[in-house]
Write a protein that holds these residues in place. Sequence first.
Motif, short mmCIF file in Angstrom:
data_model
loop_
_atom_site.label_atom_id
_atom_site.label_comp_id
_atom_site.label_asym_id
_atom_site.label_seq_id
_atom_site.Cartn_x
_atom_site.Cartn_y
_atom_site.Cartn_z
N GLU A 70 0.84 -1.19 0.00
CA GLU A 70 0.00 0.00 0.00
C GLU A 70 0.88 1.25 0.00
O GLU A 70 1.82 1.36 0.79
CB GLU A 70 -0.89 -0.01 1.25
CG GLU A 70 -2.03 0.97 1.20
CD GLU A 70 -2.92 0.85 2.44
OE1 GLU A 70 -4.05 1.33 2.38
OE2 GLU A 70 -2.46 0.29 3.46
N PHE A 71 0.59 2.17 -0.90
CA PHE A 71 1.36 3.42 -1.01
C PHE A 71 0.36 4.58 -0.87
O PHE A 71 -0.53 4.73 -1.70
CB PHE A 71 2.08 3.51 -2.36
CG PHE A 71 2.96 2.33 -2.65
CD1 PHE A 71 4.31 2.34 -2.32
CD2 PHE A 71 2.44 1.18 -3.25
CE1 PHE A 71 5.12 1.25 -2.57
CE2 PHE A 71 3.24 0.08 -3.51
CZ PHE A 71 4.60 0.11 -3.17
N ARG A 72 0.52 5.37 0.19
CA ARG A 72 -0.43 6.46 0.44
C ARG A 72 0.10 7.78 -0.11
O ARG A 72 1.32 7.96 -0.20
CB ARG A 72 -0.67 6.60 1.94
CG ARG A 72 -1.38 5.40 2.54
CD ARG A 72 -1.40 5.47 4.06
NE ARG A 72 -2.05 4.28 4.61
CZ ARG A 72 -3.34 4.21 4.88
NH1 ARG A 72 -4.11 5.25 4.68
NH2 ARG A 72 -3.86 3.10 5.37
N PRO A 73 -0.82 8.72 -0.43
CA PRO A 73 -0.35 10.05 -0.85
C PRO A 73 0.36 10.75 0.29
O PRO A 73 0.40 10.25 1.42
CB PRO A 73 -1.65 10.79 -1.21
CG PRO A 73 -2.73 9.77 -1.20
CD PRO A 73 -2.26 8.61 -0.39
N ARG A 97 -5.77 14.32 1.08
CA ARG A 97 -6.85 13.34 0.99
C ARG A 97 -6.75 12.59 -0.33
O ARG A 97 -6.62 13.20 -1.40
CB ARG A 97 -8.19 14.06 1.08
CG ARG A 97 -9.36 13.13 1.32
CD ARG A 97 -10.59 13.90 1.76
NE ARG A 97 -11.78 13.09 1.49
CZ ARG A 97 -12.45 13.14 0.36
NH1 ARG A 97 -12.06 13.93 -0.61
NH2 ARG A 97 -13.53 12.38 0.19
N ALA A 98 -6.79 11.27 -0.28
CA ALA A 98 -6.62 10.46 -1.50
C ALA A 98 -7.77 10.70 -2.47
O ALA A 98 -8.93 10.79 -2.07
CB ALA A 98 -6.54 8.98 -1.14
N THR A 150 -8.52 5.05 -4.91
CA THR A 150 -7.51 3.98 -4.84
C THR A 150 -7.33 3.33 -6.20
O THR A 150 -8.30 3.02 -6.88
CB THR A 150 -7.93 2.90 -3.81
OG1 THR A 150 -8.21 3.53 -2.56
CG2 THR A 150 -6.83 1.87 -3.61
N ARG A 199 0.72 7.99 -7.06
CA ARG A 199 0.81 8.48 -5.68
C ARG A 199 1.04 10.00 -5.67
O ARG A 199 0.38 10.74 -4.94
CB ARG A 199 1.96 7.75 -4.97
CG ARG A 199 1.99 7.99 -3.49
CD ARG A 199 3.09 7.19 -2.83
NE ARG A 199 3.44 7.81 -1.57
CZ ARG A 199 4.41 8.68 -1.43
NH1 ARG A 199 5.16 9.04 -2.45
NH2 ARG A 199 4.67 9.22 -0.24
N TYR A 248 -3.33 9.80 -5.52
CA TYR A 248 -4.08 8.54 -5.34
C TYR A 248 -3.40 7.66 -4.30
O TYR A 248 -2.18 7.70 -4.14
CB TYR A 248 -4.14 7.76 -6.66
CG TYR A 248 -4.95 8.47 -7.72
CD1 TYR A 248 -6.33 8.34 -7.79
CD2 TYR A 248 -4.32 9.31 -8.63
CE1 TYR A 248 -7.07 9.02 -8.74
CE2 TYR A 248 -5.04 9.99 -9.59
CZ TYR A 248 -6.42 9.85 -9.65
OH TYR A 248 -7.15 10.52 -10.59
N LYS A 249 -4.23 6.85 -3.62
CA LYS A 249 -3.67 5.76 -2.83
C LYS A 249 -3.45 4.62 -3.82
O LYS A 249 -4.33 4.35 -4.65
CB LYS A 249 -4.63 5.33 -1.73
CG LYS A 249 -4.07 4.19 -0.88
CD LYS A 249 -4.86 4.02 0.40
CE LYS A 249 -5.94 2.99 0.21
NZ LYS A 249 -6.62 2.64 1.47
N VAL A 305 -2.51 0.56 -4.45
CA VAL A 305 -2.39 -0.78 -3.89
C VAL A 305 -1.77 -1.65 -4.99
O VAL A 305 -2.26 -1.66 -6.12
CB VAL A 305 -3.79 -1.31 -3.51
CG1 VAL A 305 -3.75 -2.78 -3.21
CG2 VAL A 305 -4.33 -0.55 -2.31
N PHE A 310 -9.35 -3.75 -0.11
CA PHE A 310 -8.86 -2.39 -0.37
C PHE A 310 -9.73 -1.58 -1.34
O PHE A 310 -9.50 -0.41 -1.55
CB PHE A 310 -7.43 -2.44 -0.93
CG PHE A 310 -6.43 -3.01 0.02
CD1 PHE A 310 -5.83 -2.23 0.99
CD2 PHE A 310 -6.08 -4.36 -0.04
CE1 PHE A 310 -4.90 -2.75 1.88
CE2 PHE A 310 -5.15 -4.91 0.84
CZ PHE A 310 -4.56 -4.10 1.81
#
Length: 238
Positions: free
Chosen positions: A10-13, A18-19, A22, A44, A48-49, A51, A82
């Motif tokens: 998982e790679f978060r912004p 706020r994403a 996904t 990212r 975007y988040k 996965v 997810f």
Amino acid sequence: AKNGCVMVHEFRPEPGRRAAGTVLVIHGWRSRTEYMRTLIEGYRDAGYKVVSLDLPGHGQSQGRRLTLVSAVEAARLTGEWFGPFVAVVGHSFGGAVAANAVVGSVKNIPPLAAERLVLIAAPSSLPAIFDDFSRMLNVGRRSQAAMADRVERIAGRPLHEFVGDRQLASTPVPTLVIHAPDDREVSADHARLYAGAGDHVRLYWADGLGHRRILADRGVVERAIGFVAEHREPSLLH
């Protein structure tokens, strides 16, 4: 999963951002999440988040064999944990997995919910891939028939039905197909087949980028991101 644990990265912004949704990224045959890095970082950075799924028997996922069915099952499980996804992005065999998961081609595996599909250097027709493999490996007709029977037993429908253009034609998910005319591993004919599925499919020729270099190309990554972003924010349409 039936084939043991599946690894999902998982790679978060950036923190505090706020994403925008996904995105699921699926690598190809004999590959792993690391090879999708340029795409992952691009999505990212765009907010975007992301996965990223290591397919069974690849990367950090368990399992010794990879089949289209076990891959589609892994994608569906990833969706349960997810999803839903604003887009599913697949390279090579991962593109075929993405398409088959979203159109729900495998019996008893519900379709994967996604608003958009991005297929990079992806095979559209499993029968054609089987034929290519059989030619390369000198597999005789009887062995080919036995392999096709096995596909039908595992997947619940005959091999000849796994043709992505026909399946996409009946599933109007907006799709971007990116392919290099000089791809030696997956012929450009596969991209043309996908593109013929209907007006919801767009085709972008990535000239001279072959089968693998295509993943690291800035222009390819920007198109893949833009295709998803324009859908989310109509103001980005030019």
